[in-house]
Design a protein around this motif. Structure first.
Motif, PDB file in Angstrom:
ATOM      1  N   GLN A   1       0.801  -1.209  -0.070  1.00 44.50           N
ATOM      2  CA  GLN A   1      -0.053  -0.059  -0.111  1.00 44.50           C
ATOM      3  C   GLN A   1       0.802   1.350   0.126  1.00 44.50           C
ATOM      4  O   GLN A   1       1.977   1.269   0.457  1.00 44.50           O
ATOM      5  CB  GLN A   1      -0.733  -0.063   1.187  1.00 44.50           C
ATOM      6  N   ALA A   2       0.403   2.304  -0.384  1.00 42.06           N
ATOM      7  CA  ALA A   2       0.721   3.578  -0.242  1.00 42.06           C
ATOM      8  C   ALA A   2       0.996   4.079   1.155  1.00 42.06           C
ATOM      9  O   ALA A   2      -0.126   3.983   1.753  1.00 42.06           O
ATOM     10  CB  ALA A   2       0.374   4.803  -1.215  1.00 42.06           C
ATOM     11  N   ARG A   3       2.179   4.633   1.649  1.00 38.55           N
ATOM     12  CA  ARG A   3       2.166   5.202   2.831  1.00 38.55           C
ATOM     13  C   ARG A   3       1.028   6.371   3.320  1.00 38.55           C
ATOM     14  O   ARG A   3       0.693   6.475   4.382  1.00 38.55           O
ATOM     15  CB  ARG A   3       3.559   5.484   3.435  1.00 38.55           C
ATOM     16  N   ASN A   4       0.732   6.999   2.279  1.00 39.57           N
ATOM     17  CA  ASN A   4      -0.016   7.983   2.599  1.00 39.57           C
ATOM     18  C   ASN A   4      -1.583   7.743   2.376  1.00 39.57           C
ATOM     19  O   ASN A   4      -2.516   8.432   2.364  1.00 39.57           O
ATOM     20  CB  ASN A   4       0.160   9.374   1.922  1.00 39.57           C
ATOM     21  N   ARG A   5      -1.844   6.372   2.080  1.00 37.00           N
ATOM     22  CA  ARG A   5      -3.135   6.038   2.016  1.00 37.00           C
ATOM     23  C   ARG A   5      -3.082   4.426   2.517  1.00 37.00           C
ATOM     24  O   ARG A   5      -3.358   3.477   1.817  1.00 37.00           O
ATOM     25  CB  ARG A   5      -3.544   5.849   0.265  1.00 37.00           C
ATOM     26  N   ARG A   6      -3.126   4.477   3.765  1.00 37.22           N
ATOM     27  CA  ARG A   6      -3.041   3.322   4.553  1.00 37.22           C
ATOM     28  C   ARG A   6      -4.446   2.675   4.670  1.00 37.22           C
ATOM     29  O   ARG A   6      -5.625   3.326   4.767  1.00 37.22           O
ATOM     30  CB  ARG A   6      -2.341   3.195   5.842  1.00 37.22           C
ATOM     31  N   HIS A   7      -4.511   1.076   4.878  1.00 35.33           N
ATOM     32  CA  HIS A   7      -5.650   0.321   5.007  1.00 35.33           C
ATOM     33  C   HIS A   7      -5.377  -0.617   6.077  1.00 35.33           C
ATOM     34  O   HIS A   7      -4.499  -1.224   5.847  1.00 35.33           O
ATOM     35  CB  HIS A   7      -6.112  -0.397   3.595  1.00 35.33           C
ATOM     36  N   ALA A   8      -6.449  -0.578   6.743  1.00 32.52           N
ATOM     37  CA  ALA A   8      -6.132  -1.845   7.857  1.00 32.52           C
ATOM     38  C   ALA A   8      -6.903  -3.245   7.496  1.00 32.52           C
ATOM     39  O   ALA A   8      -8.024  -3.316   7.342  1.00 32.52           O
ATOM     40  CB  ALA A   8      -7.004  -1.461   9.200  1.00 32.52           C
ATOM     41  N   VAL A   9      -5.984  -3.911   7.026  1.00 34.58           N
ATOM     42  CA  VAL A   9      -6.601  -5.161   6.341  1.00 34.58           C
ATOM     43  C   VAL A   9      -5.490  -6.282   7.118  1.00 34.58           C
ATOM     44  O   VAL A   9      -4.416  -6.506   7.001  1.00 34.58           O
ATOM     45  CB  VAL A   9      -5.820  -5.258   4.643  1.00 34.58           C
TER      46      VAL A   9
ATOM     47  N   GLY B   1     -14.998  -3.484  -1.021  1.00 39.52           N
ATOM     48  CA  GLY B   1     -15.042  -2.170  -1.798  1.00 39.52           C
ATOM     49  C   GLY B   1     -13.660  -1.829  -2.475  1.00 39.52           C
ATOM     50  O   GLY B   1     -13.808  -0.754  -2.925  1.00 39.52           O
ATOM     51  N   LEU B   2     -12.562  -2.349  -2.111  1.00 37.23           N
ATOM     52  CA  LEU B   2     -11.209  -1.998  -2.709  1.00 37.23           C
ATOM     53  C   LEU B   2     -10.767  -2.466  -3.995  1.00 37.23           C
ATOM     54  O   LEU B   2     -11.574  -3.578  -4.394  1.00 37.23           O
ATOM     55  CB  LEU B   2     -10.277  -2.410  -1.586  1.00 37.23           C
TER      56      LEU B   2
ATOM     57  N   ILE C   1      -5.311   2.234  -7.832  1.00 39.86           N
ATOM     58  CA  ILE C   1      -5.885   1.141  -7.160  1.00 39.86           C
ATOM     59  C   ILE C   1      -5.459   1.253  -5.789  1.00 39.86           C
ATOM     60  O   ILE C   1      -4.641   2.115  -5.278  1.00 39.86           O
ATOM     61  CB  ILE C   1      -4.848  -0.198  -7.712  1.00 39.86           C
ATOM     62  N   ASP C   2      -6.171   0.675  -4.688  1.00 39.60           N
ATOM     63  CA  ASP C   2      -5.974   0.855  -3.434  1.00 39.60           C
ATOM     64  C   ASP C   2      -4.747   0.103  -2.662  1.00 39.60           C
ATOM     65  O   ASP C   2      -4.014   0.492  -2.024  1.00 39.60           O
ATOM     66  CB  ASP C   2      -7.071   0.140  -2.733  1.00 39.60           C
ATOM     67  N   LEU C   3      -4.493  -1.103  -3.324  1.00 38.74           N
ATOM     68  CA  LEU C   3      -3.408  -2.284  -2.982  1.00 38.74           C
ATOM     69  C   LEU C   3      -3.010  -2.823  -4.203  1.00 38.74           C
ATOM     70  O   LEU C   3      -3.544  -2.842  -5.276  1.00 38.74           O
ATOM     71  CB  LEU C   3      -3.969  -3.129  -1.834  1.00 38.74           C
ATOM     72  N   LEU C   4      -1.908  -3.497  -4.111  1.00 39.31           N
ATOM     73  CA  LEU C   4      -1.613  -4.367  -5.014  1.00 39.31           C
ATOM     74  C   LEU C   4      -0.923  -5.524  -4.132  1.00 39.31           C
ATOM     75  O   LEU C   4      -0.514  -5.590  -3.217  1.00 39.31           O
ATOM     76  CB  LEU C   4      -0.207  -3.871  -5.914  1.00 39.31           C
TER      77      LEU C   4
ATOM     78  N   LEU D   1       1.988  -4.791   3.722  1.00 43.91           N
ATOM     79  CA  LEU D   1       1.149  -5.450   5.133  1.00 43.91           C
ATOM     80  C   LEU D   1       1.641  -6.644   5.667  1.00 43.91           C
ATOM     81  O   LEU D   1       2.294  -7.469   4.777  1.00 43.91           O
ATOM     82  CB  LEU D   1      -0.138  -5.387   4.515  1.00 43.91           C
ATOM     83  N   PRO D   2       1.506  -6.669   6.868  1.00 43.11           N
ATOM     84  CA  PRO D   2       1.951  -7.953   7.439  1.00 43.11           C
ATOM     85  C   PRO D   2       1.393  -9.276   7.031  1.00 43.11           C
ATOM     86  O   PRO D   2       1.697 -10.150   7.150  1.00 43.11           O
ATOM     87  CB  PRO D   2       1.926  -7.600   8.822  1.00 43.11           C
ATOM     88  N   TRP D   3       0.003  -8.999   6.670  1.00 38.53           N
ATOM     89  CA  TRP D   3      -0.819 -10.221   6.454  1.00 38.53           C
ATOM     90  C   TRP D   3      -0.379 -11.162   5.173  1.00 38.53           C
ATOM     91  O   TRP D   3      -0.197 -10.307   4.188  1.00 38.53           O
ATOM     92  CB  TRP D   3      -2.448  -9.742   6.274  1.00 38.53           C
ATOM     93  N   VAL D   4      -0.331 -12.293   5.420  1.00 41.12           N
ATOM     94  CA  VAL D   4       0.183 -13.205   4.232  1.00 41.12           C
ATOM     95  C   VAL D   4      -1.215 -13.714   3.774  1.00 41.12           C
ATOM     96  O   VAL D   4      -1.984 -14.543   4.400  1.00 41.12           O
ATOM     97  CB  VAL D   4       1.164 -14.065   4.780  1.00 41.12           C
ATOM     98  N   VAL D   5      -1.260 -13.404   2.376  1.00 35.88           N
ATOM     99  CA  VAL D   5      -2.570 -13.776   1.559  1.00 35.88           C
ATOM    100  C   VAL D   5      -2.430 -15.231   1.351  1.00 35.88           C
ATOM    101  O   VAL D   5      -3.493 -15.965   1.452  1.00 35.88           O
ATOM    102  CB  VAL D   5      -2.705 -13.007   0.327  1.00 35.88           C
ATOM    103  N   SER D   6      -1.152 -15.939   0.732  1.00 29.90           N
ATOM    104  CA  SER D   6      -1.055 -17.308   0.495  1.00 29.90           C
ATOM    105  C   SER D   6       0.402 -17.398   0.348  1.00 29.90           C
ATOM    106  O   SER D   6       1.333 -16.432   0.205  1.00 29.90           O
ATOM    107  CB  SER D   6      -1.710 -17.550  -0.566  1.00 29.90           C
ATOM    108  N   ARG D   7       0.846 -18.818   0.768  1.00 28.53           N
ATOM    109  CA  ARG D   7       2.138 -19.247   0.425  1.00 28.53           C
ATOM    110  C   ARG D   7       2.271 -20.335  -0.576  1.00 28.53           C
ATOM    111  O   ARG D   7       1.350 -21.016  -0.733  1.00 28.53           O
ATOM    112  CB  ARG D   7       2.820 -19.658   1.800  1.00 28.53           C
ATOM    113  N   GLN D   8       2.960 -20.192  -1.509  1.00 28.77           N
ATOM    114  CA  GLN D   8       3.384 -21.065  -2.491  1.00 28.77           C
ATOM    115  C   GLN D   8       4.917 -21.533  -2.593  1.00 28.77           C
ATOM    116  O   GLN D   8       5.667 -20.869  -2.378  1.00 28.77           O
ATOM    117  CB  GLN D   8       2.646 -20.684  -3.832  1.00 28.77           C
ATOM    118  N   THR D   9       5.053 -22.648  -3.427  1.00 30.64           N
ATOM    119  CA  THR D   9       6.240 -23.078  -3.676  1.00 30.64           C
ATOM    120  C   THR D   9       6.493 -23.350  -5.207  1.00 30.64           C
ATOM    121  O   THR D   9       5.799 -23.520  -5.892  1.00 30.64           O
ATOM    122  CB  THR D   9       6.693 -24.302  -3.281  1.00 30.64           C
ATOM    123  N   GLN D  10       7.772 -22.667  -5.612  1.00 33.05           N
ATOM    124  CA  GLN D  10       7.987 -22.509  -7.084  1.00 33.05           C
ATOM    125  C   GLN D  10       8.976 -23.739  -7.558  1.00 33.05           C
ATOM    126  O   GLN D  10       9.781 -24.079  -6.974  1.00 33.05           O
ATOM    127  CB  GLN D  10       8.693 -21.314  -7.531  1.00 33.05           C
TER     128      GLN D  10
END
Length: 262
Positions: free
Chosen positions: A113-121, A129-130, A170-173, A196-205
């Motif tokens: 996220q952009a530091r000037n547009r933070r989101h609590a996710v 809505g994002l 965009i709000d996040l990437l 952001l600290p939240w991990v959406v998913s982990r994968q192995t390549q």
């Protein structure tokens, strides 16, 4: 014992596929720095160097081609390339891909996220809505890919996603943590964008090889050699050359997250 095992797989590879050691393998991937990418027309990256080194030890010459990820996937499915680097394992790909058992690297998808547009996710519900910037053909986990609570908007490159984030389009990437940190450093955005600290998913390549006679033996030989190479100082030196202190910081963060989540 290790030398005997290595010789066994090389001999088996030679027996099952007489042309394997003489042919040139055409490998495809997209720009996925710092794992594999192009710079000034030359292939670079951690997994590029590791893959090249392992195949060199096996006596196999490789040729690299960089394309958009969706096109890479289509070429592999149609048998138009010999292999693809840094692909996830899915059952739907097994009919046309053979994987070494030893992975290339691990991926941790997080949001930036952009530091000037933070989101609590802290979970998918907080994305309601994002708009989240994504990359065409990428899989971030079924829960994220299929959620109807937020909008996903693809950009042609990772750099384009960071530009859209800065412009507020965009709000996040979402991208791999190492990829995001690497690009932030390269683009000079470390003071303007944060993960952001939240991990959406982990994968192995993995390396994926198209199914042809002898490819199972080649995949096994690659896996055995990759395991050995990972134990050598040269392997750690490759990683440090691309991510340096970033890698040490990320490893510490991942260990801390792992210990607190148990």
């Amino acid at each position: 014992m290790l030398a005997t095992t290595r010789l066994f797989w090389i001999l088996l590879l030679a027996c099952l596929s007489p042309l394997a050691l003489a042919e040139r393998l055409r490998l495809v991937s997209d720009d996925w720095a710092p794992y594999v990418y192009q710079q000034d027309g030359q292939p670079r990256g951690i997994d590029y160097e590791v893959t090249t080194q392992v195949f060199r030890r096996l006596g196999v010459e490789v040729e690299w081609q960089f394309l958009p990820w969706k096109r890479c996937l289509a070429m592999i499915e149609q048998g138009l390339a010999d292999g693809i680097v840094d692909i996830f394992q899915f059952d739907t790909r097994k009919p046309y891909l053979v994987y070494p058992t030893e992975p290339m690297s691990d991926v941790e998808f997080v949001l930036f996220q952009a530091r000037n547009r933070r989101h609590a996710v802290t979970g998918l519900d907080d994305l309601a809505g994002l708009t989240v910037g994504t990359s065409p053909g990428y899989t971030y986990g079924a829960a994220f890919n299929d959620s109807p609570r937020f909008r996903r908007e693809a950009a042609p490159t990772h750099e384009a996603n960071f530009g859209k984030l800065l412009l507020g389009r965009i709000d996040l990437l979402i991208t791999d943590r190492k990829v995001g940190r690497y690009l932030m450093r390269q683009l000079g955005l470390e003071q303007r964008i944060e993960a952001l600290p939240w991990v959406v998913s982990r994968q192995t390549q993995y390396l994926g090889l198209t199914r042809k006679p002898g490819r199972e033996a080649l995949a096994q030989a690659f896996s055995e050699e990759l395991q050995r190479f990972k134990q050598e100082p040269a392997y750690a030196a490759i990683s440090h050359r691309y991510i340096g202190d970033i890698g040490n910081i990320l490893n510490a963060v991942e260990q801390q997250e792992s210990s607190t989540s148990r």
